[in-house]
Each structure stands twice: as structure tokens, then as C-alpha cells.
Design a protein around this motif. Structure first.
Motif, short mmCIF file in Angstrom:
data_model
loop_
_atom_site.label_atom_id
_atom_site.label_comp_id
_atom_site.label_asym_id
_atom_site.label_seq_id
_atom_site.Cartn_x
_atom_site.Cartn_y
_atom_site.Cartn_z
N ILE A 69 51.91 -23.50 8.61
CA ILE A 69 51.49 -23.42 7.56
C ILE A 69 50.41 -22.59 7.38
O ILE A 69 50.04 -21.70 6.54
N ASP A 70 49.40 -22.69 8.20
CA ASP A 70 48.13 -22.01 8.48
C ASP A 70 48.43 -20.59 8.69
O ASP A 70 47.82 -19.65 8.21
N VAL A 71 49.44 -20.40 9.51
CA VAL A 71 49.67 -19.11 10.06
C VAL A 71 50.42 -18.29 8.96
O VAL A 71 50.26 -17.13 8.57
N GLU A 72 51.22 -19.04 8.15
CA GLU A 72 52.11 -18.21 7.17
C GLU A 72 50.97 -17.82 5.82
O GLU A 72 51.14 -16.89 5.01
N LYS A 73 49.99 -18.81 5.70
CA LYS A 73 49.04 -18.38 4.55
C LYS A 73 48.22 -17.16 5.09
O LYS A 73 47.93 -16.61 4.32
N ALA A 74 47.82 -17.23 6.43
CA ALA A 74 47.29 -15.98 6.78
C ALA A 74 48.22 -14.65 6.51
O ALA A 74 47.61 -13.68 6.48
N LYS A 75 49.41 -14.80 6.90
CA LYS A 75 50.28 -13.84 6.53
C LYS A 75 50.44 -13.27 5.38
O LYS A 75 50.40 -12.03 4.96
N LEU A 76 50.26 -14.40 4.37
CA LEU A 76 50.27 -13.83 2.86
C LEU A 76 49.22 -13.14 2.61
O LEU A 76 49.21 -12.09 1.79
N ILE A 77 47.91 -13.41 3.06
CA ILE A 77 46.77 -12.90 2.70
C ILE A 77 46.73 -11.38 3.14
O ILE A 77 46.23 -10.68 2.75
N ARG A 78 46.97 -11.44 4.68
CA ARG A 78 47.26 -10.20 5.09
C ARG A 78 48.16 -8.98 4.38
O ARG A 78 47.72 -7.90 4.21
N CYS A 96 38.25 -4.73 -1.77
CA CYS A 96 39.20 -5.56 -1.18
C CYS A 96 38.30 -6.42 -0.29
O CYS A 96 38.75 -7.26 0.56
N LYS A 97 36.92 -6.47 -0.57
CA LYS A 97 36.21 -7.37 0.30
C LYS A 97 36.42 -8.70 0.16
O LYS A 97 36.22 -9.73 1.05
N ASP A 98 36.62 -9.51 -1.12
CA ASP A 98 36.92 -10.84 -1.08
C ASP A 98 38.27 -11.20 -0.31
O ASP A 98 38.34 -12.26 0.22
N LEU A 99 39.22 -10.40 -0.40
CA LEU A 99 40.37 -10.36 0.36
C LEU A 99 40.12 -10.52 2.04
O LEU A 99 40.83 -11.39 2.71
N VAL A 100 39.13 -9.77 2.46
CA VAL A 100 38.94 -9.61 3.81
C VAL A 100 38.09 -10.73 4.12
O VAL A 100 38.29 -11.48 5.35
N GLU A 101 37.24 -11.49 3.37
CA GLU A 101 36.49 -12.87 3.58
C GLU A 101 37.60 -13.97 3.72
O GLU A 101 37.49 -14.76 4.41
N LYS A 102 38.60 -13.86 2.80
CA LYS A 102 39.60 -15.06 2.76
C LYS A 102 40.27 -14.70 4.17
O LYS A 102 40.71 -15.83 4.80
N TYR A 103 40.74 -13.61 4.59
CA TYR A 103 41.44 -13.45 5.70
C TYR A 103 40.74 -13.94 6.88
O TYR A 103 41.28 -14.56 7.84
N GLU A 105 38.34 -16.05 7.23
CA GLU A 105 38.18 -17.69 6.69
C GLU A 105 39.43 -18.20 7.34
O GLU A 105 39.23 -19.39 7.63
N ALA A 106 40.59 -17.47 7.23
CA ALA A 106 41.84 -18.25 7.54
C ALA A 106 41.78 -18.25 8.88
O ALA A 106 42.69 -19.46 9.52
N PHE A 107 41.00 -17.79 9.88
CA PHE A 107 41.18 -17.94 11.24
C PHE A 107 39.92 -18.73 11.92
O PHE A 107 39.97 -19.10 12.80
N GLU A 108 39.12 -19.12 11.13
CA GLU A 108 37.99 -19.88 11.61
C GLU A 108 38.25 -21.08 11.99
O GLU A 108 38.82 -21.97 11.35
N GLY A 109 37.80 -21.45 13.14
CA GLY A 109 38.02 -22.66 13.75
C GLY A 109 39.55 -22.97 14.19
O GLY A 109 39.94 -24.20 14.59
#
Length: 122
Positions: A69-78, A96-103, A105-109
């Protein structure tokens, strides 16, 4: 009311704006996905994971589902980020700064590393 009195037209709840906006309804999963538990098994003990083999497998499956699910969320943000870069052009740094931050954050941890990629190369 009697039949001779004209009644006011009924107010319709759908307006033109509502027709243009897409409906966001959550769809129920079909098939096997509908039977997946949404939480990890309660009987799983992290200190002794092999005590209950059934709970161990359920926990592993739950972790795998959550990871997917986390991988698919990251794909959608990408994908959204890619479209933002294309649409904004040279202004993508600001717009696009807010989307870069979301992207990011999707990988943190989380580790989204591929398994067995170029295993023999060092």
C-alpha cells in the motif's frame, strides 16, 4: 393543499457544480481482498514470533500488504509530481514543492529497495 393551488417547483439537490465534480466514494474490495483483516493479529508476540505459527504468517502477510500500500501511494504521488513538472515547466521549483515534500515523506523510515538486483555486482 388543494389541486387548484400551483405548488412551487421542488428544489433539486444536484446543481451544475455537483454534476461537474467527480464523485469520491470509497469502493468496497471485491473477491479475496474483502476478507483481508485491516489490523495485525492480536495474538502475535514480537518477542517470540515463532510461538504461534498462524499469527506469524498473518503478521507477515499484514506487513506485506501495508508495504505494498505504501509503495502504491508513493507511485501515485510520483505520477502527480511528474504531471506537475510537465505542466509548470520552469516554475516547478516553486509550484511543485509541496508534492516533492510529500514524495520524500513517503520514503521516510521505509525501505523500498529492490530484492536481488545485480546481486553479484559490488
Amino acid at each position: 393543499k388543494d389541486a387548484t393551488t400551483p405548488s412551487a417547483p421542488e428544489h433539486r439537490t444536484t446543481t451544475n457544480e455537483q454534476k461537474r465534480m467527480p464523485q469520491t466514494t470509497t469502493k468496497a474490495f471485491a473477491g479475496e481482498a474483502a476478507s483481508f483483516p485491516s489490523s495485525p493479529p492480536a495474538s502475535f508476540d514480537k518477542s517470540n514470533p515463532y510461538e504461534d505459527p498462524v499469527a506469524f504468517v498473518q503478521q507477515r502477510e499484514h506487513d506485506t500488504r501495508e508495504r505494498m500500500i505504501d509503495v502504491e501511494k508513493a507511485k501515485l504521488i510520483r505520477e502527480r509530481l511528474r504531471e506537475c513538472y510537465r505542466n509548470e515547466g520552469v516554475n516547478h521549483f516553486e509550484n511543485c514543492k509541496d508534492l516533492v515534500e510529500k514524495y520524500t515523506e513517503a520514503f521516510e523510515g521505509k525501505s523500498f529497495a529492490r530484492i536481488n538486483i545485480m546481486r553479484d555486482s559490488k
